[in-house]
Design an enzyme around this catalytic site. Structure first.
Site, PDB file in Angstrom:
ATOM      1  N   HIS A 281      30.432  13.905  43.381  1.00  0.00           N
ATOM      2  CA  HIS A 281      29.459  14.358  44.381  1.00  0.00           C
ATOM      3  C   HIS A 281      30.046  13.966  45.748  1.00  0.00           C
ATOM      4  O   HIS A 281      29.575  13.046  46.407  1.00  0.00           O
ATOM      5  CB  HIS A 281      28.122  13.653  44.117  1.00  0.00           C
ATOM      6  CG  HIS A 281      26.940  14.233  44.826  1.00  0.00           C
ATOM      7  ND1 HIS A 281      27.046  15.121  45.880  1.00  0.00           N
ATOM      8  CD2 HIS A 281      25.608  14.033  44.629  1.00  0.00           C
ATOM      9  CE1 HIS A 281      25.825  15.430  46.294  1.00  0.00           C
ATOM     10  NE2 HIS A 281      24.940  14.792  45.549  1.00  0.00           N
TER      11      HIS A 281
ATOM     12  N   ARG B 280      17.138  16.192  48.188  1.00  0.00           N
ATOM     13  CA  ARG B 280      17.905  15.894  49.400  1.00  0.00           C
ATOM     14  C   ARG B 280      19.105  16.815  49.595  1.00  0.00           C
ATOM     15  O   ARG B 280      19.332  17.337  50.688  1.00  0.00           O
ATOM     16  CB  ARG B 280      18.457  14.452  49.362  1.00  0.00           C
ATOM     17  CG  ARG B 280      17.491  13.399  49.760  1.00  0.00           C
ATOM     18  CD  ARG B 280      17.750  12.132  48.966  1.00  0.00           C
ATOM     19  NE  ARG B 280      17.340  12.383  47.600  1.00  0.00           N
ATOM     20  CZ  ARG B 280      16.103  12.171  47.148  1.00  0.00           C
ATOM     21  NH1 ARG B 280      15.215  11.636  47.917  1.00  0.00           N
ATOM     22  NH2 ARG B 280      15.776  12.479  45.906  1.00  0.00           N
ATOM     23  N   THR B 281      19.895  16.978  48.549  1.00  0.00           N
ATOM     24  CA  THR B 281      21.164  17.695  48.738  1.00  0.00           C
ATOM     25  C   THR B 281      20.898  19.143  49.133  1.00  0.00           C
ATOM     26  O   THR B 281      21.459  19.648  50.101  1.00  0.00           O
ATOM     27  CB  THR B 281      22.022  17.602  47.464  1.00  0.00           C
ATOM     28  OG1 THR B 281      22.149  16.221  47.110  1.00  0.00           O
ATOM     29  CG2 THR B 281      23.401  18.187  47.684  1.00  0.00           C
TER      30      THR B 281
ATOM     31  N   ARG C  79      25.562  23.019  42.508  1.00  0.00           N
ATOM     32  CA  ARG C  79      25.269  21.865  41.634  1.00  0.00           C
ATOM     33  C   ARG C  79      25.133  22.383  40.209  1.00  0.00           C
ATOM     34  O   ARG C  79      24.471  23.393  39.969  1.00  0.00           O
ATOM     35  CB  ARG C  79      23.991  21.158  42.063  1.00  0.00           C
ATOM     36  CG  ARG C  79      23.576  20.092  41.062  1.00  0.00           C
ATOM     37  CD  ARG C  79      22.486  19.194  41.559  1.00  0.00           C
ATOM     38  NE  ARG C  79      22.957  18.299  42.600  1.00  0.00           N
ATOM     39  CZ  ARG C  79      22.228  17.330  43.130  1.00  0.00           C
ATOM     40  NH1 ARG C  79      20.993  17.141  42.722  1.00  0.00           N
ATOM     41  NH2 ARG C  79      22.723  16.551  44.070  1.00  0.00           N
TER      42      ARG C  79
ATOM     43  N   LYS D   8      20.344  34.961  30.768  1.00  0.00           N
ATOM     44  CA  LYS D   8      20.706  36.140  29.969  1.00  0.00           C
ATOM     45  C   LYS D   8      22.081  35.982  29.337  1.00  0.00           C
ATOM     46  O   LYS D   8      22.583  36.886  28.691  1.00  0.00           O
ATOM     47  CB  LYS D   8      20.699  37.387  30.850  1.00  0.00           C
ATOM     48  CG  LYS D   8      19.363  37.664  31.509  1.00  0.00           C
ATOM     49  CD  LYS D   8      19.468  38.897  32.388  1.00  0.00           C
ATOM     50  CE  LYS D   8      18.197  39.115  33.182  1.00  0.00           C
ATOM     51  NZ  LYS D   8      18.369  40.137  34.209  1.00  0.00           N
TER      52      LYS D   8
HETATM   53  C1  NCD Z   1      22.263  11.855  43.213  1.00  0.00           C
HETATM   54  C2  NCD Z   1      22.857  12.938  42.325  1.00  0.00           C
HETATM   55  O1  NCD Z   1      22.294  14.023  42.191  1.00  0.00           O
HETATM   56  O2  NCD Z   1      23.900  12.640  41.774  1.00  0.00           O
HETATM   57  N1  NCD Z   1      21.269  12.326  44.075  1.00  0.00           N
HETATM   58  C3  NCD Z   1      21.630  12.864  45.274  1.00  0.00           C
HETATM   59  O3  NCD Z   1      22.306  13.866  45.334  1.00  0.00           O
HETATM   60  N2  NCD Z   1      21.269  12.197  46.385  1.00  0.00           N
HETATM   61  C4  NCD Z   1      21.896  10.636  42.482  1.00  0.00           C
HETATM   62  C5  NCD Z   1      20.911  10.717  41.359  1.00  0.00           C
HETATM   63  O4  NCD Z   1      20.447  11.789  40.959  1.00  0.00           O
HETATM   64  O5  NCD Z   1      20.587   9.652  40.830  1.00  0.00           O
END
Ligand code: NCD
Length: 315
Positions: free
Chosen positions: A141, A62-63, A113, A92
């Site tokens: 997040h 999703r993100t 991320r 590397k």
């Molecule tokens: C979440 C995350 O990555 O923290 N997912 C997301 O970004 N919608 C929650 C999760 O991974 O459980």
């Protein structure tokens, strides 16, 4: 070279940096107008010629895709490293700092991320373009927390006067850690924090709630909380954060939101989950009008469009 003041202002690293309810309201007003424009096929291409780099050292559906889609809908373009831990120069031995110094020379903003808490701050310290934290380990997040609030507002028509039950992995859930920093902006919020002992909220967040006078109760069972809750926020038990598989196995099935739980929940209400789910919400719940998690994921698109426009439009 240290980043300039202008860039510092535009990083999105922690929910803590939102200074007021007004700032969030303004973002939501923009998200609503972009949502309407998208429905009409009339989103203005305000990010024409801008490039967003999505650098993901941890898995994401999703993100990453909603940020990419948001950028494309606004007329911009996207560079992506979707398995950066395996396919970038990190394999590397390149440091995050060196990678970000290079990547920031190729784009106008970075969505990052990373498995380590604090990684987004480290990246921002060396980046010459805005960095947006898309999840840093068990840290934060912030953009998820914004879309969670946007969803509650859309589902229930308000952000004040809410009883919210948070369920599951309160220790490692970075989406909740960000959300907890935004909830104190709203009036009469009461929280029920339901988790096994091993996954209770870190003291950093219980102290914050106390300091901000947000009422909260820590519980092991949700039966008293659900009948009075306007929102239930389910979380996945974050397997990848556990020191041992044994510890994970011991708590992974602690809370399963099924038809019995649905029967306890008041109506109207909104069931949220940042997703992905494993087994913590039964598929049988999906068709209930209170199940808001798929709409929540879609809302991420509009909130991220609003964020990208705010961060990038006048650069
Ligand atoms: C979440 C995350 O990555 O923290 N997912 C997301 O970004 N919608 C929650 C999760 O991974 O459980």
């Amino acid at each position: 070279m240290a980043p300039t003041r202008q860039f510092m202002l535009h990083h999105v690293l922690s929910a803590q940096q939102f200074a007021s309810r007004q700032e969030i309201d303004d973002l939501f007003t923009l998200a609503e107008s972009l949502e309407r424009a998208d429905y009409l096929g009339a989103v203005p291409p305000v990010l024409n010629r801008k490039i967003l780099a999505c650098i993901f050292y941890e898995p994401s559906t999703r993100t990453r895709l909603s940020f990419s889609s948001a950028m494309l809908k606004l007329g911009g373009q996207v560079l992506t490293a979707e398995s950066a831990a395996h396919f970038s120069s990190a394999t590397k031995g390149e440091t995050l700092e060196d990678s970000i110094k290079i990547i920031s020379g190729y784009c106008d903003a970075i969505v990052l991320r990373h498995p380590e808490a604090g990684a987004a701050e480290r990246a921002a310290a060396v980046s010459t373009v805005p960095v947006i934290n898309a999840g840093d380990g068990a840290g934060e997040h912030p953009t998820q927390a914004l879309l969670d609030l946007y969803t509650i507002k859309k589902e229930l028509g308000r952000l004040d006067n809410l009883k919210i039950t948070l369920v599951g992995d309160l220790l490692y859930s970075r989406t909740l850690h960000s959300l907890l920093q935004l909830l104190p902006f709203y009036q009469s919020i009461e929280l029920f924090c339901v988790s096994p002992d091993e996954l209770r909220l870190p003291t950093k967040y219980t102290s914050l709630l106390q300091e901000k006078n947000v009422r909260f109760t820590e519980l092991k069972d949700w039966k008293d909380a659900l009948p009075q809750s306007d929102v239930v926020y389910m979380t996945r038990v974050q397997k990848e954060r556990f020191a041992s598989l044994e510890l994970y196995e011991a708590v992974k099935d602690a809370y399963i939101f099924d038809e019995t739980a649905l029967g306890l929940l008041k109506s109207p209400a909104a069931i949220l989950h940042p997703l992905p789910r494993v087994n913590e919400i039964s598929a049988a719940v999906d068709n209930d009008p209170r199940a808001a998690y798929f709409r929540q994921a879609r809302n991420g698109l509009f909130v991220r469009m609003a964020l990208l426009q705010t961060v990038l439009a006048n650069k």
